[in-house]
Design a protein around this motif. Sequence first.
Motif, PDB file in Angstrom:
ATOM      1  N   THR A 197      -0.637   3.652  -7.374  1.00  0.00           N
ATOM      2  CA  THR A 197      -1.858   2.954  -7.789  1.00  0.00           C
ATOM      3  C   THR A 197      -2.536   2.302  -6.594  1.00  0.00           C
ATOM      4  OG1 THR A 197      -0.885   2.524  -9.960  1.00  0.00           O
ATOM      5  CG2 THR A 197      -2.808   1.221  -9.354  1.00  0.00           C
ATOM      6  N   ALA A 198      -1.746   1.697  -5.716  1.00  0.00           N
ATOM      7  CA  ALA A 198      -2.313   1.057  -4.527  1.00  0.00           C
ATOM      8  C   ALA A 198      -2.909   2.091  -3.578  1.00  0.00           C
ATOM      9  CB  ALA A 198      -1.244   0.234  -3.818  1.00  0.00           C
ATOM     10  N   GLU A 199      -2.242   3.238  -3.425  1.00  0.00           N
ATOM     11  CA  GLU A 199      -2.789   4.292  -2.564  1.00  0.00           C
ATOM     12  C   GLU A 199      -4.125   4.789  -3.113  1.00  0.00           C
ATOM     13  OE1 GLU A 199      -1.785   5.017   0.277  1.00  0.00           O
ATOM     14  OE2 GLU A 199       0.374   5.249   0.466  1.00  0.00           O
ATOM     15  N   ALA A 200      -4.201   4.974  -4.426  1.00  0.00           N
ATOM     16  CA  ALA A 200      -5.465   5.403  -5.033  1.00  0.00           C
ATOM     17  C   ALA A 200      -6.532   4.328  -4.848  1.00  0.00           C
ATOM     18  CB  ALA A 200      -5.253   5.702  -6.513  1.00  0.00           C
ATOM     19  N   ALA A 201      -6.144   3.064  -5.039  1.00  0.00           N
ATOM     20  CA  ALA A 201      -7.102   1.970  -4.880  1.00  0.00           C
ATOM     21  C   ALA A 201      -7.669   1.937  -3.469  1.00  0.00           C
ATOM     22  CB  ALA A 201      -6.438   0.638  -5.215  1.00  0.00           C
ATOM     23  N   ASN A 202      -6.815   2.176  -2.486  1.00  0.00           N
ATOM     24  CA  ASN A 202      -7.276   2.166  -1.096  1.00  0.00           C
ATOM     25  C   ASN A 202      -8.299   3.273  -0.848  1.00  0.00           C
ATOM     26  OD1 ASN A 202      -7.078   1.258   1.731  1.00  0.00           O
ATOM     27  ND2 ASN A 202      -6.108   3.240   2.073  1.00  0.00           N
ATOM     28  N   LEU A 203      -8.028   4.476  -1.339  1.00  0.00           N
ATOM     29  CA  LEU A 203      -8.976   5.572  -1.140  1.00  0.00           C
ATOM     30  C   LEU A 203     -10.269   5.336  -1.922  1.00  0.00           C
ATOM     31  CD1 LEU A 203      -6.612   8.691  -1.168  1.00  0.00           C
ATOM     32  CD2 LEU A 203      -7.640   7.526   0.802  1.00  0.00           C
ATOM     33  N   TYR A 263      -6.806   2.739   9.268  1.00  0.00           N
ATOM     34  CA  TYR A 263      -7.510   4.023   9.306  1.00  0.00           C
ATOM     35  C   TYR A 263      -6.516   5.180   9.352  1.00  0.00           C
ATOM     36  CZ  TYR A 263     -12.101   1.916  10.012  1.00  0.00           C
ATOM     37  OH  TYR A 263     -13.280   1.228   9.846  1.00  0.00           O
ATOM     38  N   ALA A 264      -5.466   5.030  10.157  1.00  0.00           N
ATOM     39  CA  ALA A 264      -4.480   6.108  10.295  1.00  0.00           C
ATOM     40  C   ALA A 264      -3.792   6.386   8.964  1.00  0.00           C
ATOM     41  CB  ALA A 264      -3.447   5.740  11.355  1.00  0.00           C
ATOM     42  N   HIS A 265      -3.358   5.332   8.279  1.00  0.00           N
ATOM     43  CA  HIS A 265      -2.677   5.540   7.000  1.00  0.00           C
ATOM     44  C   HIS A 265      -3.627   6.139   5.970  1.00  0.00           C
ATOM     45  CE1 HIS A 265       0.178   4.934   3.755  1.00  0.00           C
ATOM     46  NE2 HIS A 265      -0.844   4.483   3.042  1.00  0.00           N
ATOM     47  N   LEU A 314       0.821  -1.205   0.000  1.00  0.00           N
ATOM     48  CA  LEU A 314       0.000   0.000   0.000  1.00  0.00           C
ATOM     49  C   LEU A 314       0.857   1.258   0.000  1.00  0.00           C
ATOM     50  CD1 LEU A 314      -2.634   1.536   0.154  1.00  0.00           C
ATOM     51  CD2 LEU A 314      -2.786   0.980   2.593  1.00  0.00           C
ATOM     52  N   ALA A 315       1.656   1.436   1.015  1.00  0.00           N
ATOM     53  CA  ALA A 315       2.430   2.665   1.154  1.00  0.00           C
ATOM     54  C   ALA A 315       3.414   2.839   0.004  1.00  0.00           C
ATOM     55  CB  ALA A 315       3.186   2.655   2.484  1.00  0.00           C
ATOM     56  N   ASP A 316       3.495   4.074  -0.499  1.00  0.00           N
ATOM     57  CA  ASP A 316       4.481   4.475  -1.505  1.00  0.00           C
ATOM     58  C   ASP A 316       4.233   3.889  -2.884  1.00  0.00           C
ATOM     59  OD1 ASP A 316       5.857   5.887   0.528  1.00  0.00           O
ATOM     60  OD2 ASP A 316       6.876   4.034   1.117  1.00  0.00           O
ATOM     61  N   SER A 335       2.343   4.459  11.507  1.00  0.00           N
ATOM     62  CA  SER A 335       1.089   5.112  11.873  1.00  0.00           C
ATOM     63  C   SER A 335       1.330   6.300  12.792  1.00  0.00           C
ATOM     64  CB  SER A 335       0.153   4.113  12.549  1.00  0.00           C
ATOM     65  OG  SER A 335      -0.238   3.107  11.640  1.00  0.00           O
ATOM     66  N   ARG A 336       2.246   6.145  13.740  1.00  0.00           N
ATOM     67  CA  ARG A 336       2.534   7.244  14.654  1.00  0.00           C
ATOM     68  C   ARG A 336       3.110   8.434  13.888  1.00  0.00           C
ATOM     69  NH1 ARG A 336       2.204   7.663  19.821  1.00  0.00           N
ATOM     70  NH2 ARG A 336       1.717   5.438  19.999  1.00  0.00           N
ATOM     71  N   ARG A 337       3.980   8.150  12.925  1.00  0.00           N
ATOM     72  CA  ARG A 337       4.577   9.225  12.127  1.00  0.00           C
ATOM     73  C   ARG A 337       3.512   9.915  11.275  1.00  0.00           C
ATOM     74  NH1 ARG A 337       7.920   6.311   9.564  1.00  0.00           N
ATOM     75  NH2 ARG A 337       6.838   6.141   7.561  1.00  0.00           N
ATOM     76  N   GLU A 338       2.637   9.124  10.658  1.00  0.00           N
ATOM     77  CA  GLU A 338       1.626   9.704   9.778  1.00  0.00           C
ATOM     78  C   GLU A 338       0.566  10.467  10.564  1.00  0.00           C
ATOM     79  OE1 GLU A 338       2.085   6.475   6.116  1.00  0.00           O
ATOM     80  OE2 GLU A 338       0.476   6.226   7.589  1.00  0.00           O
TER      81      GLU A 338
END
Length: 362
Positions: free
Chosen positions: A248-254, A305-307, A243-245, A347-350
């Motif tokens: 395409t995967a980030e868009a798919a998640n949203l 949820y955090a990401h 998912l991260a970085d 998650s803590r960083r984000e």
Amino acid sequence: MGRPRRTSAGVVSGFVLRLVRESIPCTQASLAESLGVDVETLQGWESGRRPLANMRAGALLELRRRLPVLGADVALVPWLDAAMDADRVIAAALDSEVGGPHPLAGWVHTQDTAHMLAWALNGTVPSALVGRLPRPRRGPGAVAPQLAAADRAVFFDHLRGTTEVAVRQGDGGMLLHRQALYLASYDPGPDAATWTAQALHRRRDVVARRGWSPHWAEARSTVTALARLGDPQPLLDFIDRALADDDTAEAANLNYWALWLGALPLPQPNDAFMRNRDLSGWDPVTLLRGLARSLHLAPGFVDLYAHSLWALLTAFPWLTQAAGPLVGPLREQVDQLLDGAALSVRSRRELAHVHYVFDQNR
């Protein structure tokens, strides 16, 4: 010889219709007269013996339009749609005469439908309906649309068989497989949980893939189902690896969240909509509201949820100005998570970044 027809195939929408009627409030006889039907018909709808989903489209549309005119709670009436979706899934398991494509293969389900099914299967009341349920009363009246134990056993047995059939269909069965297997994780029985965990772990090859792939949605459903069963590590690995970085995967998640949480209003027949890199067709403010509503310390899920919250605000930096009164309570939730939650390093960083963005736009 097929299974006999059961009387619970319309139990979810029937129960919601009862809630709608009681919100007016009126008796069955009074509502039947207002709708121009006999009392036996209305009783059949509410009991589930005559599923609302079997009504003609025009009659069903007229029913939904008439109920608010009669004084029904307008927030309850739209739940009839999700309840009928849940009834279709239940009917596919309980009624051997149901034909056509399996409902779990015909469209991508939303959170509302999943919550309706969870309500019928394990008694978990959808959070949006808490406070709108009638007080328990004396007598035989149901206080939830729960299936009988025998019907639940048939339903989950059907899901397990459906996942095996879907695997043999190859890529053509991906949607059916992932949705059936996810729902199987709702079975609270210890033997069932063991079967489901084993079935999920057999998808290790899918979960291990990096970034976007045609099996990405199946991997996401698999790891979230494992988190539901108390194994959060695959979900944490999925966030880092698949998912991260990866744009395409980030868009798919949203996009997935947008459909799941009601920000994308159009029904989707398959998972292809997730590949939309433009993030168009849905409302970011509605998605932010949905994520904020669900951002709580649920075991195994808080990191996803955090990401997703971080990714949404990164994609739409103007949201902090557009969200208005939503920002304050959401900032408080982020504060609480940063202060006490068992979060991953990512998650803590984000979430710290989200907190910074909120502070910059106060």
